[in-house]
Design an enzyme around this catalytic site. Structure first.
Site, PDB file in Angstrom:
ATOM      1  N   HIS A 171      -5.713  -0.247   6.037  1.00  0.00           N
ATOM      2  CA  HIS A 171      -5.457   0.623   7.190  1.00  0.00           C
ATOM      3  C   HIS A 171      -6.583   0.672   8.238  1.00  0.00           C
ATOM      4  CE1 HIS A 171      -7.673   3.174   4.447  1.00  0.00           C
ATOM      5  NE2 HIS A 171      -6.628   3.645   3.816  1.00  0.00           N
TER       6      HIS A 171
ATOM      7  N   ASN B  39      -4.836   6.507  -7.253  1.00  0.00           N
ATOM      8  CA  ASN B  39      -5.287   7.901  -7.241  1.00  0.00           C
ATOM      9  C   ASN B  39      -4.156   8.857  -7.615  1.00  0.00           C
ATOM     10  OD1 ASN B  39      -4.230   7.029  -4.758  1.00  0.00           O
ATOM     11  ND2 ASN B  39      -5.264   8.634  -3.611  1.00  0.00           N
TER      12      ASN B  39
ATOM     13  N   HIS C 260       3.553  14.378   0.862  1.00  0.00           N
ATOM     14  CA  HIS C 260       3.098  15.707   0.456  1.00  0.00           C
ATOM     15  C   HIS C 260       4.240  16.678   0.699  1.00  0.00           C
ATOM     16  CE1 HIS C 260      -1.195  14.762   0.043  1.00  0.00           C
ATOM     17  NE2 HIS C 260      -1.093  14.045   1.154  1.00  0.00           N
TER      18      HIS C 260
ATOM     19  N   ARG D  29       2.818   8.783  -6.279  1.00  0.00           N
ATOM     20  CA  ARG D  29       2.433  10.089  -6.837  1.00  0.00           C
ATOM     21  C   ARG D  29       2.719  10.279  -8.327  1.00  0.00           C
ATOM     22  NH1 ARG D  29      -1.013  11.011  -2.850  1.00  0.00           N
ATOM     23  NH2 ARG D  29      -0.105  11.765  -0.900  1.00  0.00           N
TER      24      ARG D  29
ATOM     25  N   HIS E 227       1.602   5.243  -2.141  1.00  0.00           N
ATOM     26  CA  HIS E 227       1.213   6.281  -3.095  1.00  0.00           C
ATOM     27  C   HIS E 227       2.496   6.996  -3.530  1.00  0.00           C
ATOM     28  CE1 HIS E 227      -3.136   6.101  -1.955  1.00  0.00           C
ATOM     29  NE2 HIS E 227      -2.625   5.730  -0.793  1.00  0.00           N
TER      30      HIS E 227
ATOM     31  N   ASP F  93       0.824   2.748   3.675  1.00  0.00           N
ATOM     32  CA  ASP F  93       0.040   3.847   3.106  1.00  0.00           C
ATOM     33  C   ASP F  93       0.945   5.060   2.920  1.00  0.00           C
ATOM     34  OD1 ASP F  93      -2.046   5.321   2.062  1.00  0.00           O
ATOM     35  OD2 ASP F  93      -3.089   5.612   3.955  1.00  0.00           O
TER      36      ASP F  93
ATOM     37  N   HIS G 210       0.834  -1.211   0.000  1.00  0.00           N
ATOM     38  CA  HIS G 210       0.000   0.000   0.000  1.00  0.00           C
ATOM     39  C   HIS G 210       0.861   1.250   0.000  1.00  0.00           C
ATOM     40  CE1 HIS G 210      -3.767   2.051   1.966  1.00  0.00           C
ATOM     41  NE2 HIS G 210      -3.275   2.750   0.951  1.00  0.00           N
TER      42      HIS G 210
ATOM     43  N   HIS H 173     -10.640   1.039   0.868  1.00  0.00           N
ATOM     44  CA  HIS H 173     -10.513   2.137   1.825  1.00  0.00           C
ATOM     45  C   HIS H 173     -11.907   2.389   2.363  1.00  0.00           C
ATOM     46  CE1 HIS H 173      -8.921   6.366   2.918  1.00  0.00           C
ATOM     47  NE2 HIS H 173     -10.150   6.262   3.418  1.00  0.00           N
TER      48      HIS H 173
END
Length: 439
Positions: free
Chosen positions: A236, A94, A309, A64, A62, A305, A60, A178
């Protein structure tokens, strides 16, 4: 290329024993208990006092890319993974564009082939109206289908009853969900804003993305999976109450993340929005329940997860600060800290972070230290203090909630497909991982 790793404690399939391991080209050629083999080797690693584990499989992340590469990209985050002993990852859909078409999925594979330092695959994203594509997915290339039952990310929130039933009924792959009740979260946010202003303090985040919001959605997912005999993996988990729904059938499993196992709502006071994520970090009692569930069968997998950012995006409170944190570089050493604290054994850690992800998603020839398997492994050393400083952080965003934390375990070496990718601070920038094969 022939490599000998000698005099290590090897942890694999519920056992820990002194021994040596031989890598030949990309694969594990042999494993020896108590002895080191004789012969000629191109490279020898003396692992005295160290532990050899299978490379971590993070189910899991991200990373980006494409579309959000100001935050992170496949090169930077896969480098962070290698520094942390993670040799394989499954990236979430996503991105921009979202991975909800066959074309966008193929684009990600091409990007990873060019850029990823460790092994990779990608979840396909479900929407309210793309189930007709499920039958065209190559089940040997991807781990599963990601379902956002609580998300406001574009059209990836699946909230229609007919669409949910169709997805659970027709998915040829495991569904990773999710689970948060968006309608309840929206009501909670409106109430919080009326009481505290337009951007409530981040300490209110677990009240807004509440226990009830998590439980309602997770309960619905479990009911749908039971009705349709689907393979469901809930991402999660954060609450003790949700845990009551698991451990009853191997078809319905749960993930806990390192962040929810390490932090509690008390940490908002010192770390603020740096630990803001969705679903929210909750109470110390919830954290204690999650930790207990690591050893009683209700939690099957530990992921991260990992969701970087820019630090400027993390400013503000429960409404304005971005949700998500970068953790992949520190996931293994953080869990080893919980081993030292008696939360779980190192053998159980290997099951949750290496064996179970491989079994759950039917990964071919990875996740175990076995003759003939891909030589994905990590060498870690205990009683080796070091502190997380900004220059240590490999993620593109260059911050971490672990900044300033002192660890007692250190990742010394990471091998990926038999290649010595990370070697005590030295890193092979030119090396690339492989596409993961399934089933």
């Amino acid at each position: 290329m022939k490599t000998l790793i000698s005099h290590a404690t090897i942890v694999n399939e519920g056992q820990a024993f002194l021994g040596s391991l031989v890598i030949e080209n990309e694969r594990i050629a042999d494993i020896f208990e108590y002895t080191a083999p004789q012969g000629q080797f191109d490279e020898t690693v003396d692992a005295t006092g160290c532990f050899v584990l299978p490379g971590v499989i993070d189910d899991h992340v991200h990373f980006r890319e494409p579309g959000l590469t100001q935050k992170a990209d496949l090169e930077s985050e896969s480098r962070a993974a290698a520094y942390g002993g993670v040799t394989s990852y499954f990236d979430m859909p996503n991105t921009v564009p979202q991975t909800t078409t066959l074309e966008s999925l193929e684009e990600k594979f091409q990007l990873a082939k060019e850029k990823s330092h460790v092994n990779y695959s990608f979840f396909f994203g479900a929407t309210n109206d793309n189930t007709m594509l499920f039958s065209q997915l190559d089940i040997h290339r991807i781990p599963g289908i990601k379902l956002f039952m609580g998300s406001s990310t574009g059209n990836m929130l699946v909230d229609r009853e007919d669409a949910l039933n169709e997805i659970f009924c027709s998915s040829p792959l495991p569904l990773m969900a999710h689970c948060e009740d968006t309608a309840l979260i929206n009501r909670n946010m409106a109430e919080a804003k009326a009481r505290y202003g337009e951007d409530p303090e981040v300490s209110h985040h677990p009240e807004i993305r509440s226990e009830e919001a998590c439980f309602r959605s997770t309960q619905l997912a479990v009911e749908l999976a039971t009705r349709h005999h689907s393979r469901l993996h809930v991402a999660h988990l954060t609450t003790a109450r949700e845990l009551e729904l698991f451990g009853k059938t191997p078809l319905i499993t749960a993930e806990a993340t390192v962040s929810h196992l390490f932090f509690s709502d008390e940490d908002y006071q010192t770390l603020g929005a740096r630990i803001k994520c969705n679903p929210a970090v909750k109470t110390s009692a919830d954290r204690a329940a999650l930790r207990k569930a690591l050893t009683d069968g209700r939690i099957t997998v530990i992921g991260t997860d990992h969701a970087p950012h820019l630090l400027c995006d993390k400013q503000g409170g429960a409404s304005k600060a971005a949700s998500g944190m970068p953790m992949i570089q520190f996931s293994l050493v953080t869990m080893l800290e919980l081993v030292d604290a008696g939360v779980l054994t190192i053998e159980r850690l290997v099951e949750l972070m290496c064996h179970h992800p491989a079994q759950l998603f039917e990964v071919r020839k990875r996740g175990f230290l076995r003759k003939g398997y891909q030589a994905d492994l990590v060498i870690v050393k205990p009683h080796t203090p070091w502190t997380v400083t900004e220059d240590v952080i490999q993620s593109k965003c260059k911050w971490s909630p672990m900044l300033g934390h002192e660890y007692q375990w250190q990742v010394l070496h990471t091998f990926c497909n038999g290649h010595h990718l990370y070697n005590q601070g030295r890193f092979d920038e030119q090396s690339r991982g492989e596409e993961i094969a399934f089933r």
